[in-house]
Design an enzyme around this catalytic site. Structure first.
Site, mmCIF file in Angstrom:
data_model
loop_
_atom_site.group_PDB
_atom_site.id
_atom_site.type_symbol
_atom_site.label_atom_id
_atom_site.label_comp_id
_atom_site.label_asym_id
_atom_site.label_seq_id
_atom_site.Cartn_x
_atom_site.Cartn_y
_atom_site.Cartn_z
ATOM 1 N N SER A 81 -7.498 3.389 29.598
ATOM 2 C CA SER A 81 -7.363 4.018 28.290
ATOM 3 C C SER A 81 -6.686 5.391 28.417
ATOM 4 C CB SER A 81 -8.744 4.103 27.635
ATOM 5 O OG SER A 81 -8.628 4.374 26.273
ATOM 6 N N ASP A 87 -8.026 -6.156 22.117
ATOM 7 C CA ASP A 87 -8.275 -4.709 22.096
ATOM 8 C C ASP A 87 -8.308 -4.225 20.648
ATOM 9 O OD1 ASP A 87 -8.202 -1.894 22.374
ATOM 10 O OD2 ASP A 87 -7.236 -2.097 24.334
ATOM 11 N N HIS A 134 -11.516 -3.629 24.092
ATOM 12 C CA HIS A 134 -11.069 -2.394 24.738
ATOM 13 C C HIS A 134 -11.971 -1.978 25.901
ATOM 14 C CE1 HIS A 134 -8.803 1.312 25.011
ATOM 15 N NE2 HIS A 134 -9.922 2.003 25.018
#
Ligand code: NAG
Ligand code: NAG
Ligand code: NAG
Ligand code: NAG
Length: 293
Positions: free
Chosen positions: A164, A238, A268
């Site tokens: 991320s 995601d 995610h």
């Protein structure tokens, strides 16, 4: 009696000031949205590697602008036979602190046998300061300077592992082409925060120009040496970063050796628990010179 034009002007002025105030608030508040450093009490307590039975050095690296960056360094004895001669730099996502990534550190250090370095960005955990894009980049450069000057680390193959927001930091570091960096593992990261905003906050889609935390990975990834190998680990579902961001980063990557895996049904933050995830990561790291047999 106020004229109609006066009323309209006042109304327009009031409207303008309301939106200027809320846009100004948004401009300032975005640091808290993008870097939620207090989530999970992450500012109050940081777990340490000894709680996972791992030896470590606890360090505070000082940046040129005077911040202290909390860092754990976990080294293997390089005089032992079977020493792997690889170092994984773990770049954290935007919530929690380095203590929350220790289960991952444990896999990389204990199960796989690699040296690991992990640090809290400024404003996170026990690091001083306030998180900003420029500041975190300064922290990353400070950590890389430490790596370059460290006898054992600079003489190992360095792999950047970023999830991320950590993926954006990994791409930034890779774009500087530090010699020991040989490979990058990216998981669920974005082309830029500006391009991710319309997906996360649809009502802000016309105000992305106000976003001053850009993290322009789409541009930075082009600067990475083609010799740096890359893998892209992507959640099919995601819900935070649109999956096409990872697909596009994969296309843009100049790496001569690269691969992309999409985890069916993954979101995610649960991609990392998919059964094949760590086999893919481990096989990739083993394939980087010095190759392990
Ligand atoms: C790499 O290791 C060699 C031999 O131990 C040492 O002489 C050299 O200084 C190391 N490189 C760096 C950049 O520390
Ligand atoms: C360790 O890896 C570095 C970088 O890939 C390489 O230059 C060095 O020769 C390796 N050292 C050993 C002992 O394998
Ligand atoms: C954003 O701008 C487009 C045109 O540029 C407009 O059609 C749309 O309604 C706007 N959306 C919002 C949420 O303001
Ligand atoms: C992942 O995020 C979802 C919300 O999007 C949350 O419900 C879930 O608990 C999170 N899982 C983990 C492992 O953090």
């Amino acid at each position: 009696m106020p004229t109609l034009s006066y009323t309209l002007k006042m109304f327009a002025a009031a409207l303008a000031s309301v939106s200027v105030v809320s846009l100004a608030a948004l401009y300032r508040f975005q640091l808290k949205l993008i870097y939620p450093n207090t989530l999970n009490d992450a500012r109050l307590k940081t777990d340490t590697p000894d709680e996972y039975d791992m030896p470590y050095e606890n360090m505070f690296l000082e940046t040129p602008d005077g911040e202290k960056i909390h860092t754990f360094l976990l080294l293997h004895d390089r005089t032992l036979p079977g020493y792997k001669n690889k170092t994984i730099i773990v770049l954290c996502p935007n919530a929690g602190n380095i203590g929350n990534s220790l289960p991952i550190v444990q896999l990389l250090y204990k199960e796989m046998g690699y040296n690991v370095l992990i640090f809290s960005y400024r404003g996170y955990g026990e690091s001083t300061g306030t998180s900003t894009e420029d500041g975190i980049k300064t922290d990353a450069d400070t950590v890389m300077k430490f790596v370059m000057e460290h006898d054992q680390l600079s003489n190992s193959s360095v792999v950047l592992y970023g999830r991320s927001l950590g993926g954006a930091v990994a791409i930034y570091i890779a774009s500087k082409n530090y010699v020991p960096v040989k490979a990058v593992v990216l998981e669920n990261t974005f082309l830029s925060i500006r391009k991710a905003i319309p997906h996360i906050f649809p009502f802000l889609r016309n105000f992305t120009f106000l976003c001053h935390q850009v993290w322009d990975s789409e541009h930075d990834i082009l600067k990475v040496s083609p010799e740096v190998e890359m893998i892209f680990l992507c959640a099919e579902k995601d819900e935070i970063v649109p999956p096409d961001h990872m697909a596009r980063l994969y296309e843009l990557s100049p790496a001569t050796v690269k691969s992309r895996t999409v985890f069916d049904g993954a979101h995610h933050n649960d991609t990392v628990v998919y059964p094949s995830y760590w086999n893919i990561v481990h096989d990739f790291i083993k394939s980087i010179p010095p190759v392990e047999h």
